[in-house]
Structures are given as structure tokens and as C-alpha cells.
Design a protein around this motif. Structure first.
Motif, PDB file in Angstrom:
ATOM      1  N   THR A 106      -1.609  10.817 -12.700  1.00 35.72           N
ATOM      2  CA  THR A 106      -0.153  10.764 -12.749  1.00 35.72           C
ATOM      3  C   THR A 106       0.291   9.351 -12.363  1.00 35.72           C
ATOM      4  N   HIS A 107       1.529   9.043 -12.592  1.00 36.48           N
ATOM      5  CA  HIS A 107       2.045   7.726 -12.218  1.00 36.48           C
ATOM      6  C   HIS A 107       1.942   7.510 -10.705  1.00 36.48           C
ATOM      7  N   ALA A 108       2.229   8.563  -9.936  1.00 35.03           N
ATOM      8  CA  ALA A 108       2.165   8.431  -8.478  1.00 35.03           C
ATOM      9  C   ALA A 108       0.726   8.201  -8.008  1.00 35.03           C
ATOM     10  N   ASN A 109      -0.215   8.946  -8.567  1.00 35.51           N
ATOM     11  CA  ASN A 109      -1.612   8.791  -8.155  1.00 35.51           C
ATOM     12  C   ASN A 109      -2.190   7.443  -8.556  1.00 35.51           C
ATOM     13  N   MET A 110      -1.809   6.946  -9.725  1.00 32.60           N
ATOM     14  CA  MET A 110      -2.285   5.628 -10.163  1.00 32.60           C
ATOM     15  C   MET A 110      -1.730   4.533  -9.259  1.00 32.60           C
ATOM     16  N   ALA A 111      -0.462   4.664  -8.876  1.00 35.79           N
ATOM     17  CA  ALA A 111       0.173   3.640  -8.044  1.00 35.79           C
ATOM     18  C   ALA A 111      -0.365   3.648  -6.618  1.00 35.79           C
ATOM     19  N   SER A 112      -0.905   4.791  -6.165  1.00 33.13           N
ATOM     20  CA  SER A 112      -1.354   4.898  -4.771  1.00 33.13           C
ATOM     21  C   SER A 112      -2.854   4.654  -4.595  1.00 33.13           C
ATOM     22  N   LEU A 113      -3.557   4.267  -5.645  1.00 34.28           N
ATOM     23  CA  LEU A 113      -4.982   3.978  -5.518  1.00 34.28           C
ATOM     24  C   LEU A 113      -5.211   2.827  -4.534  1.00 34.28           C
TER      25      LEU A 113
ATOM     26  N   GLN B  16       1.585   1.782 -13.012  1.00 34.20           N
ATOM     27  CA  GLN B  16       1.496   0.580 -12.183  1.00 34.20           C
ATOM     28  C   GLN B  16       0.241   0.682 -11.319  1.00 34.20           C
ATOM     29  N   ILE B  17      -0.604  -0.348 -11.375  1.00 28.72           N
ATOM     30  CA  ILE B  17      -1.850  -0.386 -10.606  1.00 28.72           C
ATOM     31  C   ILE B  17      -1.712  -1.485  -9.570  1.00 28.72           C
ATOM     32  N   ARG B  18      -1.815  -1.131  -8.279  1.00 29.64           N
ATOM     33  CA  ARG B  18      -1.581  -2.074  -7.187  1.00 29.64           C
ATOM     34  C   ARG B  18      -2.862  -2.288  -6.379  1.00 29.64           C
ATOM     35  N   GLY B  19      -2.997  -3.493  -5.797  1.00 30.31           N
ATOM     36  CA  GLY B  19      -4.146  -3.773  -4.949  1.00 30.31           C
ATOM     37  C   GLY B  19      -4.142  -5.207  -4.468  1.00 30.31           C
ATOM     38  N   GLU B  20      -5.216  -5.588  -3.729  1.00 32.77           N
ATOM     39  CA  GLU B  20      -5.339  -6.952  -3.228  1.00 32.77           C
ATOM     40  C   GLU B  20      -5.471  -7.951  -4.376  1.00 32.77           C
ATOM     41  N   GLN B  21      -4.932  -9.129  -4.156  1.00 37.91           N
ATOM     42  CA  GLN B  21      -4.941 -10.146  -5.195  1.00 37.91           C
ATOM     43  C   GLN B  21      -6.363 -10.505  -5.630  1.00 37.91           C
ATOM     44  N   SER B  22      -7.307 -10.521  -4.684  1.00 41.48           N
ATOM     45  CA  SER B  22      -8.688 -10.879  -5.009  1.00 41.48           C
ATOM     46  C   SER B  22      -9.349  -9.864  -5.930  1.00 41.48           C
ATOM     47  N   ILE B  23      -8.792  -8.667  -5.993  1.00 43.20           N
ATOM     48  CA  ILE B  23      -9.291  -7.632  -6.899  1.00 43.20           C
ATOM     49  C   ILE B  23      -8.441  -7.553  -8.158  1.00 43.20           C
ATOM     50  N   MET B  24      -7.124  -7.680  -7.975  1.00 38.53           N
ATOM     51  CA  MET B  24      -6.222  -7.499  -9.108  1.00 38.53           C
ATOM     52  C   MET B  24      -6.323  -8.626 -10.134  1.00 38.53           C
ATOM     53  N   GLU B  25      -6.594  -9.845  -9.663  1.00 39.02           N
ATOM     54  CA  GLU B  25      -6.706 -10.955 -10.611  1.00 39.02           C
ATOM     55  C   GLU B  25      -7.877 -10.776 -11.576  1.00 39.02           C
ATOM     56  N   PRO B  26      -9.104 -10.509 -11.089  1.00 45.24           N
ATOM     57  CA  PRO B  26     -10.193 -10.266 -12.043  1.00 45.24           C
ATOM     58  C   PRO B  26      -9.980  -9.000 -12.866  1.00 45.24           C
ATOM     59  N   LEU B  27      -9.333  -7.977 -12.292  1.00 43.05           N
ATOM     60  CA  LEU B  27      -9.043  -6.761 -13.053  1.00 43.05           C
ATOM     61  C   LEU B  27      -8.086  -7.059 -14.193  1.00 43.05           C
ATOM     62  N   ASP B  28      -7.016  -7.812 -13.885  1.00 47.30           N
ATOM     63  CA  ASP B  28      -6.044  -8.170 -14.911  1.00 47.30           C
ATOM     64  C   ASP B  28      -6.684  -9.027 -15.993  1.00 47.30           C
ATOM     65  N   ALA B  29      -7.540  -9.980 -15.591  1.00 49.94           N
ATOM     66  CA  ALA B  29      -8.211 -10.847 -16.563  1.00 49.94           C
ATOM     67  C   ALA B  29      -9.113 -10.033 -17.487  1.00 49.94           C
TER      68      ALA B  29
END
Length: 456
Positions: free
Chosen positions: A367-374, A416-429
Motif C-alpha cells: 500500500t502507499h502507507a507501507n511503501m512510505a514507511s519502509l 513514495q519511497i523514503r530512506g537515508e541519502q546514502s541508500i536512496m541515491e544509488p537506488l534512484d540511480a
């Protein structure tokens, strides 16, 4: 749009030929509710084998007048098909592989939804879930006691280019020449290529009982119809039990180029192998592709380094553009598996010793809530971070191809997928690279509309 359709009656072959009177009664009573809707959806996907659509919503809407009715016979059941897709028939007769898979789907769905297949309470602990997976596979006659380790699982994309597809066939051919069997997600692309290559190699080696095992689940099979080479089809209740089935019955895994679904499977596997209890357990894993996929393989390898570290990279090999080297390396790895299981007195047909933590087994509802709270944080143990990354990719797969996910995105917008920048940057790339390489573009010819937003 659907082509020619026809009405017909189909009798079992491959499954459900021998049933008790109680089982026949239970099947004939499946005429409404969740179980019926689930079987109709899976049956429609199987009858559409070969159609280049991987959107469950599109398939269901195109065949809104399709129906299937289950009738009791003196010694079993039969299926009445109404407005069935004509491509599943030759001169009015259903293609044999299609008929086998149709009744395999009925067997698995009804068993898992019946009192026989479902425990009195749905297990919520690791051992209970593993026992449940074992019983589902045993009911499908998938487990073959005494057979030495030779089942190679192949993961990869369903919508890949011709060079990648041909490469997967070459690898399958090399595996088949060495007498190895193939297990895939049973759809098109990489799920078909290794099987096709292996069939030719098995014929050359006069192997007449080669196994081409396809493992699916209702949400996936509705979007990715089984390919016709599959001679054993098993439909697990959900994605987590499907993934556990892969690693319990498979003795080694080869990962080819793919998209989000392949990344999900790879992260699931790495997360399990990174658990401390599995540190000494041999399980050969090879990441491979043709020379044209070298950039993709490097991106995956770098993503693993950036998020899970060198320890995760040490659990697999990367082999580029060398099918025979892949097969030799896998064969060597299987010998170690055989020796280990003999020493530990573990079964060849089901990997009981492999530790799978509950976070890899309990179904994740995207769900949107579960994805955002990972939780995507470097403070987590590596295997737990891998579990949450796997869930993020699972949600994207749901938003891409599953009927329910597509409708949620239409109603509420992107995840929306949220997390630390050190993880989100390679994930986004990595996700952007998938889009740029058209690894998330559906075969309909339409441009890919992202179902997610990455937020750091």
C-alpha cells in the motif's frame, strides 16, 4: 483486443485425474467468491500464453466475457470454457501443454484454499511457513527424493532484448548438455530462454525426462502467462512463498539481466545468504549476461556494494558473455552442494538447512502507507536492509504490472519511497538506469510511467 474465441469442455491431463469424492465435491462447489475469481484470472492468463501483454488489468478487460465453469463427473472434474481465447486451440483441440497447466493451476489454487492445503491457523513463524511451502510443493509432486542436486534456478527479465534472450538460451543449452534441469518464473524472456536452450541440449544428450519447472503466483501469472516449454507448473499463494520455493527446491541460481522484478529476487536471495546462520552454507549464485549487458551488470554490482557492502558481493560471481564458463562454474558449485548435504545428512530435494528469517516470509502488502514507511537505513543489519529493499522493489513490481497495484496508482498517485541519502541515491540511480534502458517499459509500445518517487 481478443481474437477468435470458442466454447469447449476440457478434461484433466497431468493433474487431478484421480480424485476422492470429497475432493470432486469441493472442486465442483467452487463457483463464486475469491477462489473462483482467482482461478478464472489464472486460467485466462494460461490460455493467453504467447500474447505480448504483461498488464493483468488489460488482459482481464479484453476478455471480460470469458468464463470457466467446473463440473463434477463420475470420476473427476471437467472444465467448461466459455469465450476462451482461440490461440489456445488447434483445430478445436486445446494444446496439450496448455491443458496440463490449466489443471495444475486448479490443483494448486484449490489445494491452498482448502482445509487440506491451509493449516488450521495460517503460520506466522519461520518454521511453520517453511512447512507450509513444503506441503504445497509436495502436493504438486515437485519434490523428487533421492535425485542428486541438479536444479538450476534462472531469474531475469520478461521483457528483454534479443541479444539477452539469445544469451539466456545459450546458457540454458550449456546447462542442459551437463544434464542440469531448469526452474524459472515460467513466463517469457529469461524465464523461457534457458528452458528452450536446455530442451535442445537434453535432446542431444538423449535425456527424455528433463524438468522445466515453472513457479508463479496469482498476481504474476495473470500478467506473465507461462511459456509452453514448462512441463511442471506450480502456483504458490503469494510472492514470498514463491520466492521461498525457488531457494528450497533450487540448488543454484543464475541471474540474467532484467528489471525491478529481477532486482527484487536478487535482493531477496542476498538477504537470505547474508544471515549469519547461512554463512557457511554453499549456494552457487552467478550474475551473467552478454557483453551488451555489461553496464547493467556493473550497475547491479555497484548498487550491492553501495548498499550491502563487500560481504554481499562475495556471495556471487559475475561472468560476462561466456555461457560455457557459467555452466562450468554452476556445475562445480552443485558438486559442493551435494557434498555438503551428504555430510550434513540434509535432503537433496528440499533445502531444510537454509535459514529464512520471517521478514523474508511474511507477505508484504504494498500500500502507499507501507511503501512510505519502509526503513531504509544503514543502521539495520545487512540482511534486514536487504529485506526492506526487496519490499521496495516488490511494491514497484506491483505498481507496474499487477491489477490491484495499477488501480492503486491510478487512484492515489505514485508510491513514495523514503530512506537515508546514502541508500536512496544509488537506488534512484539504479531505477533511472532501468527506465533509460527500457527495462521497465511495457511491450504495449507506450512510454513507461513511473509508479514511484524516491525521497531522501
Amino acid at each position: 483486443m481478443p481474437g477468435n474465441t470458442l466454447n469447449t469442455t476440457v478434461y484433466p491431463k497431468g493433474s487431478l485425474e484421480t480424485l476422492s469424492q470429497l475432493e470432486v465435491q469441493q472442486l465442483s462447489e467452487v463457483g463464486s467468491g475469491r477462489t473462483y475469481r482467482l482461478f478464472r484470472q489464472c486460467a485466462l492468463a494460461i490460455l493467453n500464453t504467447g500474447v505480448q501483454i504483461d498488464n493483468a488489468k488489460t488482459i482481464l478487460e479484453a476478455h471480460a466475457d470469458f468464463d470457466v465453469r467446473i463440473h463434477q463427473q463420475d470420476r473427476g472434474v471437467c472444465l467448461e470454457m466459455i469465450n476462451a481465447p482461440g490461440d489456445a486451440f488447434v483445430d478445436g483441440e486445446m494444446i496439450a501443454s496448455t491443458r496440463e497447466m490449466l489443471f495444475s493451476a486448479l490443483r494448486d489454487i484449490v489445494y491452498s484454499d482448502s482445509d487440506a492445503g491451509r493449516p488450521r491457523t495460517i503460520p506466522d513463524n519461520s518454521q511453520g511457513i517453511t512447512e507450509y511451502v513444503f506441503h504445497l510443493l509436495r502436493n504438486a509432486r515437485t519434490l523428487r527424493p533421492g535425485v542428486e542436486p541438479n536444479m538450476v534456478v534462472c531469474w531475469g527479465g520478461h521483457s528483454i532484448n534479443q541479444a539477452e534472450y539469445k544469451y539466456s538460451k545459450k546458457v540454458g543449452h550449456e546447462l542442459g548438455l551437463r544434464g542440469l534441469d531448469i526452474c524459472t518464473g515460467c513466463g517469457p524472456g529469461v524465464m523461457k530462454g534457458p528452458m528452450k536452450g536446455a530442451t535442445i541440449a537434453h535432446a542431444k544428450q538423449r535425456i527424455t525426462e528433463g524438468r522445466y519447472l515453472g513457479l508463479s503466483e496469482p498476481g504474476i501469472i495473470a500478467a506473465e502467462a507461462p511459456n509452453p516449454i514448462v512441463n511442471e507448473l506450480v502456483i504458490m499463494p503469494d510472492i514470498e512463498k514463491r520466492l521461498e520455493a525457488f531457494v528450497r527446491v533450487g540448488h543454484g541460481i543464475i541471474i540474467f539481466p532484467g528489471g525491478v522484478g529481477t532486482a527484487e529476487e536478487f535482493l531477496y536471495l542476498l538477504g537470505i545468504l547474508l544471515h549469519p546462520d547461512n554463512a557457511d552454507l554453499p549456494f552457487p549464485v552467478i550474475l551473467t549476461g552478454p557483453v551488451g549487458a555489461a553496464a547493467y551488470l556493473e550497475q547491479i554490482h555497484e548498487f550491492v556494494a553501495a548498499t550491502l557492502g563487500a560481504e554481499a558481493q562475495a556471495r556471487y560471481q559475475v561472468i560476462i558473455d561466456d555461457p560455457s564458463a557459467v555452466a562450468r562454474a554452476m556445475n562445480q558449485g552443485l558438486q559442493k552442494v551435494k557434498e555438503f548435504r551428504r555430510e550434513q545428512r540434509d535432503a537433496f530435494h528440499f533445502n531444510w538447512r537454509l535459514k529464512i528469517a520471517s521478514e523474508f516470509q511474511l507477505p508484504f502488502d504494498p500500500t502507499h502507507a507501507n511503501m512510505a514507511s519502509l526503513q531504509l537505513s544503514t543502521s539495520l543489519p545487512k540482511h534486514e536492509l536487504a529485506a526492506n529493499l526487496r519490499r521496495a522493489f516488490s511494491g514497484i513490481v506491483t505498481g507496474n504490472v499487477k491489477d490491484r497495484g495499477i488501480r492503486m496508482i491510478e487512484q492515489h498517485g505514485p508510491y513514495q519511497i523514503r530512506g537515508e541519502q546514502s541508500i536512496m541515491e544509488p537506488l534512484d540511480a539504479l531505477l533511472q538506469a532501468f527506465v533509460a534502458q527500457q527495462r521497465m517499459k511495457l511491450p504495449s509500445g507506450m512510454a513507461y510511467e513511473p509508479c514511484y518517487q524516491v525521497v531522501s
